[in-house]
Motif scaffolding. Sequence first.
Motif, PDB file in Angstrom:
ATOM      1  N   UNK A   7     172.715 -68.173  29.081  1.00 51.45           N
ATOM      2  CA  UNK A   7     171.824 -68.706  29.587  1.00 51.45           C
ATOM      3  C   UNK A   7     170.360 -67.664  29.210  1.00 51.45           C
ATOM      4  N   UNK A   8     169.122 -68.163  29.162  1.00 56.23           N
ATOM      5  CA  UNK A   8     167.940 -67.405  28.814  1.00 56.23           C
ATOM      6  C   UNK A   8     167.614 -66.356  30.086  1.00 56.23           C
ATOM      7  N   UNK A   9     167.098 -65.392  29.962  1.00 57.28           N
ATOM      8  CA  UNK A   9     166.635 -64.362  30.956  1.00 57.28           C
ATOM      9  C   UNK A   9     165.658 -64.924  32.074  1.00 57.28           C
ATOM     10  N   UNK A  10     164.682 -65.939  31.417  1.00 54.64           N
ATOM     11  CA  UNK A  10     163.637 -66.471  32.154  1.00 54.64           C
ATOM     12  C   UNK A  10     164.085 -67.360  33.269  1.00 54.64           C
ATOM     13  N   UNK A  11     165.287 -67.838  33.096  1.00 56.11           N
ATOM     14  CA  UNK A  11     165.780 -68.940  34.261  1.00 56.11           C
ATOM     15  C   UNK A  11     166.079 -68.206  35.713  1.00 56.11           C
ATOM     16  N   UNK A  12     166.049 -66.866  35.459  1.00 51.20           N
ATOM     17  CA  UNK A  12     166.198 -66.136  36.764  1.00 51.20           C
ATOM     18  C   UNK A  12     165.143 -65.355  37.436  1.00 51.20           C
ATOM     19  N   UNK A  13     163.912 -65.573  36.786  1.00 50.29           N
ATOM     20  CA  UNK A  13     162.701 -64.730  36.958  1.00 50.29           C
ATOM     21  C   UNK A  13     162.348 -65.071  38.494  1.00 50.29           C
ATOM     22  N   UNK A  14     161.883 -66.695  38.529  1.00 50.39           N
ATOM     23  CA  UNK A  14     161.449 -66.925  39.792  1.00 50.39           C
ATOM     24  C   UNK A  14     162.441 -67.218  40.978  1.00 50.39           C
ATOM     25  N   UNK A  15     163.558 -67.435  40.587  1.00 51.41           N
ATOM     26  CA  UNK A  15     164.760 -67.354  41.703  1.00 51.41           C
ATOM     27  C   UNK A  15     164.852 -65.932  42.183  1.00 51.41           C
ATOM     28  N   UNK A  16     164.644 -64.805  41.311  1.00 51.04           N
ATOM     29  CA  UNK A  16     164.957 -63.628  41.950  1.00 51.04           C
ATOM     30  C   UNK A  16     163.540 -63.233  42.843  1.00 51.04           C
ATOM     31  N   UNK A  17     162.384 -63.607  42.470  1.00 50.14           N
ATOM     32  CA  UNK A  17     161.174 -63.081  43.192  1.00 50.14           C
ATOM     33  C   UNK A  17     161.029 -63.698  44.365  1.00 50.14           C
ATOM     34  N   UNK A  18     161.468 -65.280  44.442  1.00 51.11           N
ATOM     35  CA  UNK A  18     161.298 -66.016  45.332  1.00 51.11           C
ATOM     36  C   UNK A  18     162.510 -65.860  46.429  1.00 51.11           C
ATOM     37  N   UNK A  19     163.491 -65.114  46.050  1.00 53.04           N
ATOM     38  CA  UNK A  19     164.637 -65.214  46.906  1.00 53.04           C
ATOM     39  C   UNK A  19     164.692 -63.530  47.527  1.00 53.04           C
ATOM     40  N   UNK A  20     163.694 -62.997  47.165  1.00 57.52           N
ATOM     41  CA  UNK A  20     163.425 -61.443  47.767  1.00 57.52           C
ATOM     42  C   UNK A  20     163.239 -61.717  49.298  1.00 57.52           C
ATOM     43  N   UNK A  21     164.104 -61.233  50.225  1.00 53.75           N
ATOM     44  CA  UNK A  21     164.341 -61.350  51.796  1.00 53.75           C
ATOM     45  C   UNK A  21     162.855 -60.687  52.272  1.00 53.75           C
ATOM     46  N   UNK A  22     162.329 -61.128  53.373  1.00 60.76           N
ATOM     47  CA  UNK A  22     161.137 -60.126  54.068  1.00 60.76           C
ATOM     48  C   UNK A  22     162.106 -59.042  54.353  1.00 60.76           C
ATOM     49  N   UNK A  23     161.144 -57.840  53.896  1.00 58.43           N
ATOM     50  CA  UNK A  23     161.652 -56.539  54.164  1.00 58.43           C
ATOM     51  C   UNK A  23     160.736 -55.760  55.290  1.00 58.43           C
ATOM     52  N   UNK A  24     161.480 -55.512  56.493  1.00 53.61           N
ATOM     53  CA  UNK A  24     160.939 -55.170  57.511  1.00 53.61           C
ATOM     54  C   UNK A  24     161.010 -53.645  57.676  1.00 53.61           C
ATOM     55  N   UNK A  25     161.171 -52.980  58.548  1.00 54.57           N
ATOM     56  CA  UNK A  25     160.927 -51.421  58.697  1.00 54.57           C
ATOM     57  C   UNK A  25     159.672 -50.855  59.125  1.00 54.57           C
ATOM     58  N   UNK A  26     158.706 -51.345  58.840  1.00 54.00           N
ATOM     59  CA  UNK A  26     157.488 -50.963  59.318  1.00 54.00           C
ATOM     60  C   UNK A  26     156.614 -51.831  60.387  1.00 54.00           C
ATOM     61  N   UNK A  27     155.669 -51.291  60.852  1.00 54.69           N
ATOM     62  CA  UNK A  27     154.877 -52.032  61.829  1.00 54.69           C
ATOM     63  C   UNK A  27     154.196 -53.010  60.753  1.00 54.69           C
TER      64      UNK A  27
END
Length: 135
Positions: free
Chosen positions: A69-89
């Motif tokens: 598979x081409x590398x580009x196929x995972x660019x948007x799924x990785x970026x969009x799949x990033x969960x909300x990162x809490x830990x600060x106000x």
Amino acid sequence: MLLDRLRAADRLDFSRATIDASHVQAKRGRGSPKVGPSPVDRARPGSKHHVLTDACGIPLRVSLMGGHRNDITQLLPLVDGLPPVRGKRGRPRRKPRTLYADRGYDHDIYRRRLRERGITPKIARRGEPHGSGLG
């Protein structure tokens, strides 16, 4: 939970992120969708590990695909799949400000899609020096 704790300790840097992939030869699992013939290793079966890291090299998101598979196929799924990162106000972080990538991700449509998400793409163009030291 780990990313939340790292952000609370001021160990995550969302100012920039890097995405890249590496090919790993598969010893077993030839019938799996996550294994495919490698275009760079004489068609031997293998997988690709795609990793999105923060500016400090801490993995934010990982995926596994077939080696064909081409590398580009995972660019948007990785970026969009990033969960909300809490830990600060305040509002949790969901995306980096800038994304660095090598020439495997050189497609103008994906640069546009990253800009639509509020991310500045720094992707090397084929045939031109990147300027950031990325290949």
